[in-house]
Design a protein around this motif. Structure first.
Motif, PDB file in Angstrom:
ATOM      1  N   TRP A 155       0.857  -1.182   0.000  1.00  0.00           N
ATOM      2  CA  TRP A 155       0.000   0.000   0.000  1.00  0.00           C
ATOM      3  C   TRP A 155       0.894   1.233   0.000  1.00  0.00           C
ATOM      4  N   ARG A 156       0.652   2.150  -0.913  1.00  0.00           N
ATOM      5  CA  ARG A 156       1.485   3.345  -1.017  1.00  0.00           C
ATOM      6  C   ARG A 156       0.618   4.605  -1.033  1.00  0.00           C
ATOM      7  N   LYS A 157       1.221   5.700  -0.597  1.00  0.00           N
ATOM      8  CA  LYS A 157       0.544   6.997  -0.626  1.00  0.00           C
ATOM      9  C   LYS A 157       0.498   7.515  -2.056  1.00  0.00           C
TER      10      LYS A 157
ATOM     11  N   PRO B 165       5.829   5.889  -7.678  1.00  0.00           N
ATOM     12  CA  PRO B 165       6.779   4.840  -8.039  1.00  0.00           C
ATOM     13  C   PRO B 165       6.535   3.567  -7.222  1.00  0.00           C
ATOM     14  N   PRO B 166       6.783   2.391  -7.858  1.00  0.00           N
ATOM     15  CA  PRO B 166       7.582   2.164  -9.059  1.00  0.00           C
ATOM     16  C   PRO B 166       6.881   2.431 -10.381  1.00  0.00           C
ATOM     17  N   SER B 167       5.683   2.999 -10.350  1.00  0.00           N
ATOM     18  CA  SER B 167       5.121   3.501 -11.596  1.00  0.00           C
ATOM     19  C   SER B 167       5.730   4.871 -11.868  1.00  0.00           C
TER      20      SER B 167
ATOM     21  N   TYR C 240      15.634   9.104 -13.199  1.00  0.00           N
ATOM     22  CA  TYR C 240      15.256   9.295 -11.802  1.00  0.00           C
ATOM     23  C   TYR C 240      14.184   8.345 -11.273  1.00  0.00           C
ATOM     24  N   LEU C 241      13.540   7.565 -12.137  1.00  0.00           N
ATOM     25  CA  LEU C 241      12.421   6.757 -11.677  1.00  0.00           C
ATOM     26  C   LEU C 241      12.822   5.298 -11.509  1.00  0.00           C
ATOM     27  N   GLY C 242      12.344   4.693 -10.410  1.00  0.00           N
ATOM     28  CA  GLY C 242      12.616   3.294 -10.119  1.00  0.00           C
ATOM     29  C   GLY C 242      11.824   2.857  -8.901  1.00  0.00           C
ATOM     30  N   ASP C 243      12.142   1.676  -8.356  1.00  0.00           N
ATOM     31  CA  ASP C 243      11.458   1.135  -7.180  1.00  0.00           C
ATOM     32  C   ASP C 243      11.901   1.921  -5.949  1.00  0.00           C
ATOM     33  N   PRO C 244      10.973   2.627  -5.256  1.00  0.00           N
ATOM     34  CA  PRO C 244      11.360   3.461  -4.112  1.00  0.00           C
ATOM     35  C   PRO C 244      11.871   2.653  -2.919  1.00  0.00           C
ATOM     36  N   ASP C 245      11.624   1.342  -2.912  1.00  0.00           N
ATOM     37  CA  ASP C 245      12.140   0.508  -1.833  1.00  0.00           C
ATOM     38  C   ASP C 245      13.621   0.186  -2.024  1.00  0.00           C
ATOM     39  N   PHE C 246      14.161   0.490  -3.213  1.00  0.00           N
ATOM     40  CA  PHE C 246      15.562   0.221  -3.509  1.00  0.00           C
ATOM     41  C   PHE C 246      16.327   1.482  -3.905  1.00  0.00           C
ATOM     42  N   TYR C 247      15.596   2.523  -4.283  1.00  0.00           N
ATOM     43  CA  TYR C 247      16.236   3.703  -4.856  1.00  0.00           C
ATOM     44  C   TYR C 247      15.466   4.935  -4.394  1.00  0.00           C
ATOM     45  N   LYS C 248      16.196   5.931  -3.925  1.00  0.00           N
ATOM     46  CA  LYS C 248      15.550   7.137  -3.424  1.00  0.00           C
ATOM     47  C   LYS C 248      15.088   8.006  -4.592  1.00  0.00           C
ATOM     48  N   VAL C 249      13.815   7.875  -4.942  1.00  0.00           N
ATOM     49  CA  VAL C 249      13.263   8.641  -6.062  1.00  0.00           C
ATOM     50  C   VAL C 249      13.010  10.082  -5.605  1.00  0.00           C
ATOM     51  N   PRO C 250      13.550  11.077  -6.309  1.00  0.00           N
ATOM     52  CA  PRO C 250      13.393  12.473  -5.885  1.00  0.00           C
ATOM     53  C   PRO C 250      12.028  13.051  -6.263  1.00  0.00           C
ATOM     54  N   VAL C 251      10.991  12.521  -5.644  1.00  0.00           N
ATOM     55  CA  VAL C 251       9.619  12.894  -6.018  1.00  0.00           C
ATOM     56  C   VAL C 251       9.388  14.390  -5.871  1.00  0.00           C
ATOM     57  N   ASP C 252       9.748  14.951  -4.711  1.00  0.00           N
ATOM     58  CA  ASP C 252       9.495  16.379  -4.468  1.00  0.00           C
ATOM     59  C   ASP C 252      10.230  17.251  -5.477  1.00  0.00           C
TER      60      ASP C 252
ATOM     61  N   MET D 176      10.152  -3.694 -11.116  1.00  0.00           N
ATOM     62  CA  MET D 176      10.577  -3.000 -12.324  1.00  0.00           C
ATOM     63  C   MET D 176       9.742  -1.743 -12.553  1.00  0.00           C
ATOM     64  N   LEU D 177      10.373  -0.724 -13.146  1.00  0.00           N
ATOM     65  CA  LEU D 177       9.692   0.538 -13.438  1.00  0.00           C
ATOM     66  C   LEU D 177       8.567   0.304 -14.440  1.00  0.00           C
ATOM     67  N   SER D 178       7.512   1.074 -14.299  1.00  0.00           N
ATOM     68  CA  SER D 178       6.345   0.926 -15.174  1.00  0.00           C
ATOM     69  C   SER D 178       5.891   2.282 -15.674  1.00  0.00           C
ATOM     70  N   SER D 179       5.156   2.266 -16.793  1.00  0.00           N
ATOM     71  CA  SER D 179       4.516   3.487 -17.305  1.00  0.00           C
ATOM     72  C   SER D 179       3.037   3.544 -16.947  1.00  0.00           C
ATOM     73  N   MET D 180       2.531   2.529 -16.262  1.00  0.00           N
ATOM     74  CA  MET D 180       1.099   2.485 -15.959  1.00  0.00           C
ATOM     75  C   MET D 180       0.675   3.712 -15.152  1.00  0.00           C
ATOM     76  N   THR D 181      -0.471   4.280 -15.525  1.00  0.00           N
ATOM     77  CA  THR D 181      -0.890   5.569 -14.968  1.00  0.00           C
ATOM     78  C   THR D 181      -2.369   5.561 -14.573  1.00  0.00           C
ATOM     79  N   PRO D 182      -2.800   4.643 -13.710  1.00  0.00           N
ATOM     80  CA  PRO D 182      -4.196   4.720 -13.248  1.00  0.00           C
ATOM     81  C   PRO D 182      -4.402   6.024 -12.479  1.00  0.00           C
ATOM     82  N   THR D 183      -5.458   6.741 -12.781  1.00  0.00           N
ATOM     83  CA  THR D 183      -5.606   8.108 -12.284  1.00  0.00           C
ATOM     84  C   THR D 183      -7.068   8.421 -11.961  1.00  0.00           C
TER      85      THR D 183
END
Length: 565
Positions: free
Chosen positions: A260-262, A278-280, A326-338, A446-453
């Motif tokens: 579950w992610r925010k 992320p990882p989307s 910059y995009l990847g799995d946030p559990d393995f890589y610090k994605v600079p979202v802000d 793995m990184l994804s392009s999926m964009t449910p919105t």
């Protein structure tokens, strides 16, 4: 200029704008509105199954679970239990959340597993072998969604898919054609198996029965998560892996977990966007794109005009460059979202945009931050009578995934490992470039392009949207949202409208047949844009909340169906 002249000009502009939109549609507006709920998904039988759950008193999550399993039977090109995906959920009361049930790399995976001794990528190894599959997440995802939000009994939700598998369903022309076109690959990759193979080929109206798949679904119905990740079905999965030198084991299956992610959220004018983190890569990219174009008068430019296409292309060019680094799995890589969503950063990226000429992608690199350290998917949108909304995109990656079936279990394995960066700078099957952030590591997603919105207007539910399409997912969602917010289309018009796509590299604007007029093409070409035609882009399924109820948009590019009550 006289008042009469000014009024006449406004009328002419209005007529031309309406005509321009009308030309872009593959089908007329439906304008059907339903008050009690709606399901929009990739296959008619799956949509009907989901709607029946709503009519039985189930909520949007209940219906989503039923649709997920029904699509695994009726839409094998992408519907699955052997893949994974993402869910964005907006309850009528309470805070939105997202569920990441993306596949994971097995414990034996390594960063260079697809490279030969010379360090070169081995062709097709990450696509059409047993090593191409990540540990599936769809079943666990549906179990976790049910535990937290489900209303009806689990068995009730899975049973419709079991019925479709054992009793069969009528095949559409498109499904029959897709299977027939892939038969030679099924035969090559599945020696000794006969799934989806018919000597004389399938035709529209044939009844497709899948008994082994039905047995697997029955195990999931009876034992929940354990019916797939443990016991006889898990034994069959591992046996299939061993037969083809695949990597994942019983420990990988048992250790899989959804997360579950925010949500990532942002504003576009007076609309609030709720989308996948992320990882989307899709959510961050969508918010970057919307911010990039927000200050420009898109409504004045007009749908698919040269100015609109140029602006959107330049925004996409910069956003996909950022995605590559910059995009990847946030559990393995610090994605600079802000940093990626910082308004000053996004505005600064667009400062090099020049109306007079195309910006070569060779001159665009991923942005820099202060203090920073280094087609086939399917979507469904559902809303229930209480206003709970679900947006889910789920995938096997390629059409029919790896095209490898699990013997005895009757379902297809994914080839999601190709969504990792097999080697930095080498494109995957969709032409997307990746680097260290998306390198292969055991247990990584793995990184994804999926964009449910999900989109809100003035704090209330407004739109549920998403699409398949690999790298085109982000741009298809982006353009569909703009079609409603900027170009005054209803939901069906927005979904049907012709699309175009740019992803930084290759430096090429792909255009659906009939999307742009010859005049617009000529203007863009003179500015240095390289244009190329292609077939369908995306298969958007969406719902719009109107004053009279829910209005669906089912993509005419597929067998997609919108039904409500």
């Amino acid at each position: 200029m006289s008042l009469r002249s000014r009024i006449s000009i406004k009328i002419i502009i209005s007529v031309l704008f309406t005509w321009q939109i009308a030309l872009a549609q593959d089908q007329p507006s439906a304008n059907f509105s339903y008050k009690n709920g709606m399901v929009v998904c990739a296959y008619p039988d799956a949509a009907k199954a989901g709607l029946e759950i709503l009519k039985k008193g189930g909520n949007a999550v209940d219906a989503a679970i039923t649709v997920q399993f029904a699509l695994a039977v009726t839409h094998p090109q992408a519907g699955n239990i052997g893949g994974g995906g993402f869910m964005v959920y907006r309850p009528a009361k309470g805070s939105p959340t997202t569920l990441d049930f993306r596949e994971m790399a097995p414990a034996k995976a390594t960063a260079d597993m697809y490279l030969d001794h010379a360090g070169n990528v081995i062709p097709d190894m990450s696509l059409y072998t047993h090593q191409a599959s990540g540990v599936p997440g769809s079943v666990d995802g549906m179990v976790q969604a049910h535990k937290r939000f489900g209303k009806l009994k689990w068995a009730t939700l899975v049973q419709p898919a079991i019925n479709l598998a054992f009793k069969g369903f009528k095949m559409t022309k498109r499904l029959a054609s897709d299977i027939n076109r892939t038969t030679s690959e099924f035969k090559k990759l599945n020696p000794g198996k006969n799934y989806l193979i018919k000597k004389e080929g399938y035709k529209e109206g044939d009844i497709l029965i899948q008994e082994d798949l039905g047995k697997t679904l029955a195990a999931i119905r009876d034992r929940g998560r354990a019916g797939f990740y443990e016991g006889p079905v898990a034994d069959l999965i591992v046996a299939e892996m061993q037969a083809g030198k695949g990597l994942f084991t019983k420990a990988d299956l048992k250790g899989y977990h959804s997360v579950w992610r925010k949500p990532v959220t942002g504003k576009y004018k007076n609309y609030n966007i709720i989308t996948m983190p992320p990882p989307s890569s899709g959510g961050i990219a969508l918010l970057q794109l919307l911010r990039s174009v927000e200050k420009y008068p898109l409504h004045h430019f007009g749908f698919n005009s040269d100015s609109t296409v140029q602006l959107i292309t330049e925004a996409e060019r910069r956003v996909y460059a950022d995605r590559s680094k910059y995009l990847g799995d946030p559990d393995f890589y610090k994605v600079p979202v802000d940093s990626l969503l910082n308004h000053e950063y996004i505005d600064g990226r667009m400062q090099t945009f020049n109306w007079d000429a195309a910006t070569p992608s060779s001159s665009i690199q991923p942005g820099a931050f202060v203090g920073y350290e280094s087609d086939q998917t399917t979507h469904y949108s559902i809303v229930d009578k209480d206003g709970n909304a679900v947006s889910i995109t789920t995938t096997l990656n390629d059409t029919f995934g790896s095209k490898i079936f699990v013997a005895g279990a009757g379902f297809l394995l994914n080839n999601e490992m190709d969504d990792f960066s097999s080697k930095p700078g080498v494109p995957n099957m969709y032409g997307l470039i990746g680097g260290k952030a998306n390198s292969i590591q055991p247990g990584k997603r793995m990184l994804s392009s999926m964009t449910p919105t999900i989109v809100e207007k003035n704090g209330k539910l407004f739109m549920v949207v998403g699409t398949p399409g690999g790298s085109t997912i982000i741009t298809s969602v982006f353009q569909t949202v703009l079609n409603v917010l900027e170009f005054d289309m209803d939901m069906q018009q927005a979904v049907s409208a012709k699309r175009f796509h740019h992803q930084w590299l290759p430096d090429d604007v792909e255009i659906e047949t009939g999307a742009l007029s010859d005049d617009v093409k000529n203007k863009l070409t003179k500015k240095g844009y390289k244009l190329s035609g292609r077939g369908a882009i995306g298969r958007v399924d969406a719902i719009l909340k109107t004053e009279t109820g829910y209005e669906g948009g089912a993509d005419p590019r597929g067998d997609d169906t919108a039904i409500g009550w």
